[in-house]
Design an enzyme around this catalytic site. Sequence first.
Site, short mmCIF file in Angstrom:
data_model
loop_
_atom_site.label_atom_id
_atom_site.label_comp_id
_atom_site.label_asym_id
_atom_site.label_seq_id
_atom_site.Cartn_x
_atom_site.Cartn_y
_atom_site.Cartn_z
N GLU A 66 0.99 -1.08 -0.06
CA GLU A 66 -0.03 0.08 0.04
C GLU A 66 0.96 1.22 0.04
OE1 GLU A 66 -4.34 1.02 2.14
OE2 GLU A 66 -3.19 -0.77 2.52
N GLU A 374 -2.80 -0.47 13.29
CA GLU A 374 -3.75 -0.02 12.22
C GLU A 374 -5.32 -0.67 13.10
OE1 GLU A 374 -5.37 -0.66 7.52
OE2 GLU A 374 -3.96 -2.36 8.56
#
Length: 507
Positions: A66, A374
């Site tokens: 990502e 996260e």
Amino acid sequence: RYVEISGYPGEATRDTITGVVLYSNMETTGTFTCSDPLLNQLQRNIVWGQKGNFVDVPTDCPQRDERLGWTGDIQVFARTAAFNMDIAGFMTKWLQDVADAQGENGAVPAVVPSMGMGLTDGGPAWADAVVICPWTLYLAYGDMRILEKHYADMERFMEFLLQASPGYIRCAPGYPGWHGFGDWLSINADTPRDLIGTAFLAYDASLMAQIAAVLGKTRAAARYRRLFAAVKQAFADRFLKGSIQTADAIPEAVRQQVEHGDAISRGNLKAVDYGPITSAVFNTNLFTPTQTAYVLALHFDLLPKRLRAKAVAELVADIERRDMHLSTGFVGAPYLPHVLSSHGRLDVAYALLKQTSWPSWLYSVTQGATTIWERWDGWTEENGFQSAEMNSFNHYAYGSIGAWLYNTVAGIEIDPKQPGYKHLILRPQPGGGLTCARGALQTLYGELLSEWAQEGNRFEWTVLVPPNTTATAHLPLREGAAVQLNGQPVAGAEHKLAAGRHQFIVA
């Protein structure tokens, strides 16, 4: 992290290799410490997460496939980031990226630079970075040029929102476009996407009114104030108690998008039923109230005065029902502690801050984390790792709690009427069993310091007000306490301060 060496001619020792941390050139400006080692580690984790992800663009994570400039992540973290480091140049550059990525219709993508991912509209709390981030920079640094430069971008975005929000309901069930990510990574609490969308439409309107006023655009400011009132009424008509609206079907293609996003967000999280929930605030025929619903409604001023105390009580009841745990995701977590402390429940805010079982800010710290995770449940003792499909251990979004450490625990806050710390609001709010805290910030005018210690009924507070600035100090004063300022007896909890060092003693 591991390093492998091959072909080295000598004997490898610990001194053979030096690790060099690379991140965009930003001066460290803020420090926070307190009497709790876990909170100190949390602050270090926030800073390391910022360093690891502020590399030319504010990425969501520095690993896996990502490493992208997700707008929602930086939108919630920007305030904390501006405490820790001088991000003025870094964010000014990125906001130009946002302007470059903005579509012809005014939409702002979920990722900037856009990378051709297809999400041309980032949706609620993500795309809104185009309004929220410039305002945050203006508050932190007092430079209205960032507002002047991007005002046209913000107006185009607002026009896009209004065209996509008939009746002022953003992401209404029948809307054929992207409904957003919802309260991403929340824990067994699904906040309706149209509630989040409408709340952020109202917040955008409120910020635009303030931005227009700063820029001397009085007619535009009045227009945005009227828009805020209209959206607030639409929010009440759909989501608050007394509404007879029920959940509507959404287009099949949209339903599939929502379900796909929710599946990624939940991962392998086990569903928990907390039993029937009643509300004197929300329309329970439409949805089951969540912590994030209460937080957005309170923080964005979407409730009539008669419902605010009830909303706070119901928010606390939900936290207590979860055994003093939060359920908020990316959207609600940044505002949750601020809502509690500003509405008379500082005790609950501290209870959440110091919670060490998951979901909580400190759980990852107790597991040896050195950056922000996260997910709240990225790894748990009972369930192991979350889904490998998406599970970063260096993701700064939940580091948004750092702003509360600075402005509530240490007590350093901006005066929006004199931004950039030209006038300081100093208001430490001790609690949670802490015996001391220290917040320091290198402002454009010089060093700002708020350092307090508490032992029994004695509270000592040292304040350093930078040159060419003033401050208003608010003491956590109990009834009957005597106050000294710089060795002289004074009265009251509020005091105006000139530049220089000052010491309060409350006993």
